[in-house]
Design an enzyme around this catalytic site. Structure first.
Site, PDB file in Angstrom:
ATOM      1  N   CYS A  47       1.326 -62.019 -62.938  1.00 55.39           N
ATOM      2  CA  CYS A  47       1.510 -61.125 -61.793  1.00 55.39           C
ATOM      3  C   CYS A  47       0.873 -59.765 -62.062  1.00 55.39           C
ATOM      4  CB  CYS A  47       3.010 -60.993 -61.528  1.00 55.39           C
ATOM      5  SG  CYS A  47       3.473 -59.663 -60.418  1.00 55.39           S
TER       6      CYS A  47
ATOM      7  N   CYS B 252       3.171 -56.777 -61.649  1.00 58.61           N
ATOM      8  CA  CYS B 252       4.145 -56.769 -62.758  1.00 58.61           C
ATOM      9  C   CYS B 252       3.527 -56.123 -63.995  1.00 58.61           C
ATOM     10  CB  CYS B 252       4.577 -58.191 -63.114  1.00 58.61           C
ATOM     11  SG  CYS B 252       5.442 -59.068 -61.800  1.00 58.61           S
TER      12      CYS B 252
END
Length: 144
Positions: free
Chosen positions: A69, A72
């Site tokens: 991600c 993230c």
């Protein structure tokens, strides 16, 4: 009034009782003698997640994330910086949703990154999306 707090060691996961007045003195674990606060988020797995959430007397902020991600990965250094700013009054932890899919399902994580704040064993607030360190700190303080 109870002036001691239960804190879960980020290293050996033992529960420690620490006088609240000693929080700022960088207390060590009574079992493994490592620092109870490192200024870094604790990586949690299903094996120790409940211990940290239910046995800690301070709030625990969990970042549900995944290595693939982009947002993230972008937020990770900000989350680590927030740990330095919020400890010892809040424990910051990370859960890799790829490795801990059962935890993700249990907490109905639908998008990542998702921050979930736990107090007294239960989730009290949730925020989806990447945030900077100052925004993370502000959001957590608004929940207290």
């Amino acid at each position: 009034m109870n002036d001691s707090l239960h804190l879960v060691c980020p290293h050996c996961h033992a529960v420690n009782r620490v006088p609240a007045a000693r929080l700022a003195e960088r207390p060590n674990c009574g079992q493994c003698h490592q620092p109870l606060f490192t200024g870094q988020p604790v990586e949690l797995t299903a094996a120790h997640f409940a211990q940290h959430i239910t046995r800690s007397d301070i709030p625990v902020l969990v970042d549900f994330w995944a290595p693939w991600c982009g947002p993230c990965r972008m937020m990770a250094p900000h989350f680590a910086q927030a740990a330095k700013l919020l400890e010892p009054h809040v424990r910051l932890a990370k859960v890799n949703t790829e490795e801990e899919q059962a935890l993700s399902a249990q907490y109905h994580i639908r998008s990542i990154p998702t921050l979930a704040l736990f107090k007294g064993g239960g989730e009290v607030a949730r925020q989806a999306g990447a945030m900077g360190a100052a925004d993370i700190v502000r959001w957590v303080q608004a929940q207290r």
